[in-house]
Design a protein around this motif. Structure first.
Motif, PDB file in Angstrom:
ATOM      1  N   GLY A   1      -3.130  10.602   5.332  1.00  0.00           N
ATOM      2  CA  GLY A   1      -2.672   9.509   6.175  1.00  0.00           C
ATOM      3  C   GLY A   1      -3.665   8.389   6.397  1.00  0.00           C
ATOM      4  O   GLY A   1      -3.304   7.364   6.985  1.00  0.00           O
ATOM      5  N   GLU A   2      -4.921   8.551   5.961  1.00  0.00           N
ATOM      6  CA  GLU A   2      -5.876   7.458   6.127  1.00  0.00           C
ATOM      7  C   GLU A   2      -5.423   6.250   5.311  1.00  0.00           C
ATOM      8  O   GLU A   2      -4.924   6.393   4.197  1.00  0.00           O
ATOM      9  CB  GLU A   2      -7.271   7.895   5.693  1.00  0.00           C
ATOM     10  CG  GLU A   2      -8.341   6.856   5.948  1.00  0.00           C
ATOM     11  CD  GLU A   2      -9.741   7.362   5.672  1.00  0.00           C
ATOM     12  OE1 GLU A   2     -10.439   6.767   4.825  1.00  0.00           O
ATOM     13  OE2 GLU A   2     -10.124   8.371   6.313  1.00  0.00           O
ATOM     14  N   MET A   3      -5.611   5.062   5.861  1.00  0.00           N
ATOM     15  CA  MET A   3      -5.123   3.850   5.217  1.00  0.00           C
ATOM     16  C   MET A   3      -6.069   3.397   4.103  1.00  0.00           C
ATOM     17  O   MET A   3      -7.241   3.113   4.354  1.00  0.00           O
ATOM     18  CB  MET A   3      -4.984   2.727   6.248  1.00  0.00           C
ATOM     19  CG  MET A   3      -4.392   1.444   5.687  1.00  0.00           C
ATOM     20  SD  MET A   3      -2.622   1.575   5.358  1.00  0.00           S
ATOM     21  CE  MET A   3      -1.984   1.603   7.049  1.00  0.00           C
ATOM     22  N   PRO A   4      -5.587   3.296   2.850  1.00  0.00           N
ATOM     23  CA  PRO A   4      -6.427   2.752   1.786  1.00  0.00           C
ATOM     24  C   PRO A   4      -6.625   1.249   1.977  1.00  0.00           C
ATOM     25  O   PRO A   4      -5.856   0.584   2.668  1.00  0.00           O
ATOM     26  CB  PRO A   4      -5.605   3.010   0.512  1.00  0.00           C
ATOM     27  CG  PRO A   4      -4.517   3.953   0.904  1.00  0.00           C
ATOM     28  CD  PRO A   4      -4.272   3.731   2.361  1.00  0.00           C
ATOM     29  N   SER A   5      -7.665   0.723   1.343  1.00  0.00           N
ATOM     30  CA  SER A   5      -7.768  -0.723   1.250  1.00  0.00           C
ATOM     31  C   SER A   5      -6.631  -1.227   0.373  1.00  0.00           C
ATOM     32  O   SER A   5      -6.004  -0.456  -0.365  1.00  0.00           O
ATOM     33  CB  SER A   5      -9.107  -1.118   0.630  1.00  0.00           C
ATOM     34  OG  SER A   5      -9.164  -0.695  -0.728  1.00  0.00           O
ATOM     35  N   VAL A   6      -6.351  -2.514   0.439  1.00  0.00           N
ATOM     36  CA  VAL A   6      -5.295  -3.080  -0.403  1.00  0.00           C
ATOM     37  C   VAL A   6      -5.608  -2.832  -1.881  1.00  0.00           C
ATOM     38  O   VAL A   6      -4.735  -2.436  -2.664  1.00  0.00           O
ATOM     39  CB  VAL A   6      -5.121  -4.580  -0.123  1.00  0.00           C
ATOM     40  CG1 VAL A   6      -4.129  -5.198  -1.100  1.00  0.00           C
ATOM     41  CG2 VAL A   6      -4.651  -4.807   1.317  1.00  0.00           C
ATOM     42  N   ALA A   7      -6.861  -3.020  -2.280  1.00  0.00           N
ATOM     43  CA  ALA A   7      -7.246  -2.842  -3.683  1.00  0.00           C
ATOM     44  C   ALA A   7      -7.053  -1.394  -4.125  1.00  0.00           C
ATOM     45  O   ALA A   7      -6.493  -1.127  -5.200  1.00  0.00           O
ATOM     46  CB  ALA A   7      -8.697  -3.262  -3.888  1.00  0.00           C
TER      47      ALA A   7
ATOM     48  N   ILE B   1       0.857  -1.191   0.000  1.00  0.00           N
ATOM     49  CA  ILE B   1       0.000   0.000   0.000  1.00  0.00           C
ATOM     50  C   ILE B   1       0.892   1.239   0.000  1.00  0.00           C
ATOM     51  O   ILE B   1       1.801   1.340   0.823  1.00  0.00           O
ATOM     52  CB  ILE B   1      -0.926   0.001   1.234  1.00  0.00           C
ATOM     53  CG1 ILE B   1      -1.874  -1.205   1.175  1.00  0.00           C
ATOM     54  CG2 ILE B   1      -1.719   1.298   1.323  1.00  0.00           C
ATOM     55  CD1 ILE B   1      -2.701  -1.393   2.433  1.00  0.00           C
ATOM     56  N   PRO B   2       0.655   2.191  -0.903  1.00  0.00           N
ATOM     57  CA  PRO B   2       1.542   3.360  -0.968  1.00  0.00           C
ATOM     58  C   PRO B   2       1.445   4.231   0.283  1.00  0.00           C
ATOM     59  O   PRO B   2       0.421   4.243   0.984  1.00  0.00           O
ATOM     60  CB  PRO B   2       1.055   4.116  -2.204  1.00  0.00           C
ATOM     61  CG  PRO B   2      -0.364   3.674  -2.384  1.00  0.00           C
ATOM     62  CD  PRO B   2      -0.412   2.253  -1.915  1.00  0.00           C
ATOM     63  N   PHE B   3       2.514   4.983   0.531  1.00  0.00           N
ATOM     64  CA  PHE B   3       2.596   5.881   1.674  1.00  0.00           C
ATOM     65  C   PHE B   3       2.027   7.245   1.295  1.00  0.00           C
ATOM     66  O   PHE B   3       1.928   7.581   0.107  1.00  0.00           O
ATOM     67  CB  PHE B   3       4.046   5.996   2.137  1.00  0.00           C
ATOM     68  CG  PHE B   3       4.540   4.750   2.815  1.00  0.00           C
ATOM     69  CD1 PHE B   3       4.657   4.690   4.191  1.00  0.00           C
ATOM     70  CD2 PHE B   3       4.864   3.619   2.080  1.00  0.00           C
ATOM     71  CE1 PHE B   3       5.094   3.535   4.831  1.00  0.00           C
ATOM     72  CE2 PHE B   3       5.299   2.457   2.699  1.00  0.00           C
ATOM     73  CZ  PHE B   3       5.409   2.416   4.080  1.00  0.00           C
ATOM     74  N   PRO B   4       1.625   8.053   2.280  1.00  0.00           N
ATOM     75  CA  PRO B   4       1.004   9.355   1.964  1.00  0.00           C
ATOM     76  C   PRO B   4       1.822  10.220   1.007  1.00  0.00           C
ATOM     77  O   PRO B   4       1.249  10.836   0.100  1.00  0.00           O
ATOM     78  CB  PRO B   4       0.872  10.014   3.347  1.00  0.00           C
ATOM     79  CG  PRO B   4       0.684   8.856   4.278  1.00  0.00           C
ATOM     80  CD  PRO B   4       1.573   7.766   3.742  1.00  0.00           C
ATOM     81  N   ASP B   5       3.148  10.277   1.181  1.00  0.00           N
ATOM     82  CA  ASP B   5       3.989  11.067   0.272  1.00  0.00           C
ATOM     83  C   ASP B   5       3.910  10.542  -1.158  1.00  0.00           C
ATOM     84  O   ASP B   5       3.892  11.315  -2.118  1.00  0.00           O
ATOM     85  CB  ASP B   5       5.442  11.058   0.742  1.00  0.00           C
ATOM     86  CG  ASP B   5       5.691  11.960   1.930  1.00  0.00           C
ATOM     87  OD1 ASP B   5       4.762  12.711   2.299  1.00  0.00           O
ATOM     88  OD2 ASP B   5       6.788  11.911   2.494  1.00  0.00           O
TER      89      ASP B   5
END
Length: 336
Positions: free
Chosen positions: A102-108, A65-69
């Protein structure tokens, strides 16, 4: 922080622990304040943040999962707003902005965002979203993406060489969960050039302490450099190639300098003025602290100090990479 029970200042403690996130356990250096009179533990928002960043970083790395930056950088290179990016990718109206915050995306969703790094894939998404975009917006976005395609083709060999410098391109525990940033690396050199004469061995240690001390405070590295343990201490993994690239780009100058007794050293100087706007307040604080610590110390003294770090001593015999997550929180308090 003062104890809510006794009113006395409480020391900050760090110890290995485990935190659970989305039903998985992740090892962390758990931070807390200890009330020494009652033996009770307390945290505040800042400390809770450091604890959870460690977990989120490992979760992102594990699932790609990509990071916010990264999320912000992908959008910015196409010159579209966060709201427009959400529309193009078929996400909720405010979703992309939340991911950047910074919210975590789902894997998809995380993998969808990573896929549009490539202009060809991004153009596919744009073509599928033309009913949501005006003709003018569509044309502008396509022109920007095609310019990026041309740039990639024209700079293919430069990109390939940079990949040789940064063997860890994707944020992980060895880059401090940040993409390498060559321009920022050049600016770190510009900062230390204003503080002292820089020789390659000493500069390698200044980078190490700047990155690991910043990670200790924030859960991220400053530059994205990965480090390896070698006999002379921790160094950027491909530091020779890194300095050659910076020299070729005329961002630094490397000179052979007579250091006495028939010995020569490689002195490095920045070819540009230091730009403080490149750094945030905590980064500047860390650079100042590292500069104060090592300004008056010679190379031998700096090497000796670096040999006291567990990140070096536990990895030097096999010349292993040094994990930020495993070693940054125990990096010397003399510097951090």
């Amino acid at each position: 922080m003062k104890s809510p029970i006794t009113g006395k200042e409480m020391p900050l403690r760090k110890e290995p622990g485990v935190l659970t996130y989305r039903k998985e356990e992740f090892p962390v250096f758990y931070h807390y304040f200890l009330c020494e009179d009652t033996d009770e533990r307390f945290t505040n928002d800042e400390i809770d943040g450091i604890n959870m960043i460690q977990v989120h970083n490992q979760y992102r790395e594990k699932y790609g999962i990509p990071f916010p930056d990264e999320i912000a950088g992908i959008r910015e290179k196409y010159e579209v707003s966060a709201g427009k990016m959400s529309e193009i990718l078929g996400l909720g109206a405010n979703t992309y902005r939340l991911y950047e915050a910074g919210e975590m995306p789902s894997v998809a969703n995380g993998r969808l965002i990573l896929s549009v790094r490539e202009p060809v894939e991004f153009l596919r998404q744009v073509d599928a979203s033309t009913h949501l975009l005006s003709a003018r917006e569509t044309q502008k976005i396509r022109e920007t993406a095609r310019k990026l395609q041309v740039w990639d083709e024209e700079n293919f060999w430069d990109v390939m060489f940079e990949q040789k410098i940064f063997t860890h391109q994707t944020p992980d525990e060895f880059t401090g969960y940040k993409e390498p940033q060559l321009d920022k690396i050049a600016q770190v050199i510009a900062f230390f050039s204003t503080q002292m004469d820089l020789y390659k061995t000493k500069l390698n240690k200044l980078f190490f302490y700047s990155d690991f001390c910043y990670y200790q405070k924030t859960g991220y590295s400053m530059t994205g450099i990965a480090y390896r343990a070698i006999p002379f201490g921790p160094v950027p993994a491909e530091y020779q190639k890194m300095y050659v690239k910076l020299s070729d780009d005329q961002q630094i100058e490397i000179r052979q300098v007579d250091v006495g007794n028939g010995n020569y050293g490689e002195q490095i100087r920045a070819n540009q003025a230091f730009d403080a706007s490149v750094f945030n307040a905590v980064e500047l604080e860390v650079l100042e602290a590292v500069g104060r610590t090592f300004r008056q110390k010679n190379t031998d003294e700096v090497v000796r100090i670096s040999h006291m770090e567990a990140g070096w001593s536990e990895n030097e015999s096999s010349k292993n990479m040094i994990s930020y997550q495993k070693y940054a929180f125990t990096t010397s308090g003399v510097v951090c």
